[in-house]
Design a protein around this motif. Structure first.
Motif, PDB file in Angstrom:
ATOM      1  N   GLY A 125      -1.262  39.221  61.591  1.00 22.78           N
ATOM      2  CA  GLY A 125      -1.407  38.043  62.429  1.00 22.78           C
ATOM      3  C   GLY A 125      -0.604  38.089  63.706  1.00 22.78           C
ATOM      4  O   GLY A 125      -0.398  37.054  64.348  1.00 22.78           O
ATOM      5  N   HIS A 126      -0.139  39.285  64.083  1.00 23.15           N
ATOM      6  CA  HIS A 126       0.646  39.438  65.317  1.00 23.15           C
ATOM      7  C   HIS A 126      -0.229  40.097  66.393  1.00 23.15           C
ATOM      8  O   HIS A 126      -0.881  41.115  66.135  1.00 23.15           O
ATOM      9  N   VAL A 127      -0.216  39.518  67.578  1.00 20.96           N
ATOM     10  CA  VAL A 127      -1.071  39.981  68.670  1.00 20.96           C
ATOM     11  C   VAL A 127      -0.211  40.507  69.815  1.00 20.96           C
ATOM     12  O   VAL A 127       0.695  39.807  70.306  1.00 20.96           O
ATOM     13  N   PHE A 128      -0.495  41.729  70.244  1.00 23.17           N
ATOM     14  CA  PHE A 128       0.183  42.328  71.401  1.00 23.17           C
ATOM     15  C   PHE A 128      -0.406  41.723  72.667  1.00 23.17           C
ATOM     16  O   PHE A 128      -1.616  41.793  72.899  1.00 23.17           O
ATOM     17  N   LEU A 129       0.452  41.136  73.503  1.00 22.91           N
ATOM     18  CA  LEU A 129      -0.009  40.496  74.738  1.00 22.91           C
ATOM     19  C   LEU A 129       0.246  41.334  75.976  1.00 22.91           C
ATOM     20  O   LEU A 129      -0.471  41.215  76.972  1.00 22.91           O
TER      21      LEU A 129
END
Length: 490
Positions: free
Chosen positions: A134-138
């Protein structure tokens, strides 16, 4: 979404930040964990995604997966295909048989990508690793000598993580690649393809049971491949943007598949559509940023090569990251990742593109000529052997020097001759003396091989680093930096 009690806390600093927990990202994380390298693996999805996607694991990939303790469990989950066929709906034109390949895995393993990811994840967790779901690289900014990445967590909170190296394993729409400013030139053919994993009528004798089969017809190509559990994968042109139904699959089989009575689809397990892209990143690295798998290259699925190439990218990069981060090698070693893997990806895209164009000839007269040429080629000694080795990816290496029965620096060393010892360097010595292997923390293993004429030093990814080295392990270790790859000669 609020983080669960089992969600690992995201560190603020790491040696390697890996974005994307598909097969390539999981293979890289598992390799680094086995080597003891500090890393963080993040993925935007909450769990392993269902469906098959890639469904063929080639022998060369299994050889690497054996080094990280995943091959055996994958073999248990899959089915062993004996090879590939090109078929004109009436008869086989050409068959590439894996039966006699010089490898511990003389078959193509037919297994869903979901199973591949599940097995890799199980091994990663067995080694004490985890995926931050659930972690998104921005995005990222330079933070000498590495990067500072901005990550959106499952709770919506933005977090920063400093990493010495950043690796994008986040697919063809890679945010890591975009943030690094790396171009992704190529083409996106207009043809939309359908992919479906189905259960067919068990009495359909004409359906392939052991070989992945490419049917060639004036209507175009159709791929039919057996999978584990009595399933079959069907790939062909999509009738529309919606996922294919059982009737759609039956129509494809009737128009393009084996000439037989109606083959009934009893159940559609998964189905989707996709558009093929043929692209290779301009660079596989930019400073402390690296691209692996579909983030670096994407192409036609013909021949079952894509996921395999991504896993082997990970195998090439993992030991180099370890060597640099532990001070065993200078940072310049990481420059060889692009030098070794980019040419392989470029050749792969060219090969699969030509194959796809050949398979999709629509003019009946041209198609008939193609079929005659294929049948004639199959009768020429050595042709099908060459195709088989290429599909199995056993010909891949980092030199243009011919093998001639003896591996040269940059060639794959046959694991049937020198069995691997995890991700350690291997010193293979002539003779049959019994030698105690180093302890679990050792980076060099010793093998005695009676058939060898000269000592060999083998890289952790299975390629030859040097011939004629010292027979003293301590001396080899002292000189290890002199055996590291530089610019490939291929």
């Amino acid at each position: 979404m609020a983080p669960s009690s089992t969600t690992p806390v995201l560190p603020t600093k790491t040696g390697v930040l890996i974005v994307g927990a598909g097969p390539a990202g999981l293979a890289l994380a598992t390799s680094l964990r086995q080597l003891g390298v500090d890393h963080v693996l993040i993925d935007r999805n909450d769990e392993v995604q269902p469906g098959s996607k890639a469904a063929a694991i080639q022998p060369r990939t299994l050889e690497y997966l054996d080094r990280i303790g995943v091959a055996d469990r994958l073999i248990q989950a899959g089915a062993r295909g004996r090879g590939f066929r090109l078929h004109d709906r009436r008869q086989t034109l050409l068959r590439a048989s894996y039966d006699n390949l010089d490898t511990p895995y003389p078959y193509v393993l037919l297994v869903s990508q979901q199973s591949t990811e599940t097995c890799l994840l199980a091994r990663l967790e067995e080694l004490g690793g985890a995926v931050h779901r659930g972690h998104v690289f921005l995005g990222s900014t330079p933070d000498f000598p590495g990067v500072a990445a901005t990550i959106a967590g499952p709770d919506g909170v933005l977090r920063a993580i400093t990493a010495r190296y950043l690796v994008g394993c986040d697919g063809i729409h890679s945010t890591v690649r975009t943030a690094a400013g790396i171009g992704f030139p190529g083409t996106a053919p207009e043809q939309l393809f359908a992919i479906a994993d189905v259960r067919l009528d068990a009495n359909a004798d004409a359906v392939p049971k052991e070989d992945t089969t490419f049917y060639l017809s004036s209507a175009g190509m159709l791929l039919v491949s057996p999978l584990a559990g009595g399933q079959h994968r069907i790939v062909g042109p999509a009738p529309g943007p919606a996922a294919p139904t059982g009737e759609d699959v039956e129509r494809l089989l009737s128009e393009r598949g084996p000439r037989a009575e109606r083959i009934r689809v009893m159940e559609v397990l998964t189905a989707s559509t996709y558009r093929v892209q043929e692209r290779v990143a301009e660079r596989f690295s930019a400073g402390p940023v690296f691209l692996v798998g579909d983030a670096a290259h994407t192409h036609s699925p013909a021949g079952g090569q894509g996921m395999n190439t991504g896993i082997q990218d990970a195998g090439n990069l993992a030991w180099k990251l370890y060597a640099v981060l532990t001070g065993l090698a200078p940072a310049a070693l990481l420059d060889t990742y692009h030098g070794e893997r980019h040419p392989i990806a470029a050749e792969l895209v060219a090969f699969t593109s030509q194959f796809a164009k050949l398979a999709n000839l629509r003019d009946p007269a041209t198609g008939e000529l193609r079929n005659r040429v294929l049948a004639a080629a199959a009768a020429v000694p050595g042709v099908t052997d060459w195709i088989t080795v290429k599909l199995a990816q056993l010909d891949l290496g980092y030199t243009q020097e011919p093998d001639l029965g003896t591996p040269r620096v940059g060639h794959r060393v046959w694991p049937t001759t020198v069995p691997p010892v995890g991700l350690r360097w291997t010193l293979a010595l002539p003779g049959d003396d019994s030698t105690t292997l180093p302890d679990e923390q050792g980076i060099l293993a010793v093998r005695h091989v009676p058939t060898l004429a000269t000592p060999l030093l083998i890289r952790p990814d299975g390629y030859l680093a040097a011939r004629g080295v010292s027979i003293a392990p301590a001396e080899v270790l002292d000189r290890l930096s002199s055996y590291l790859p530089s610019s490939p000669t291929r």
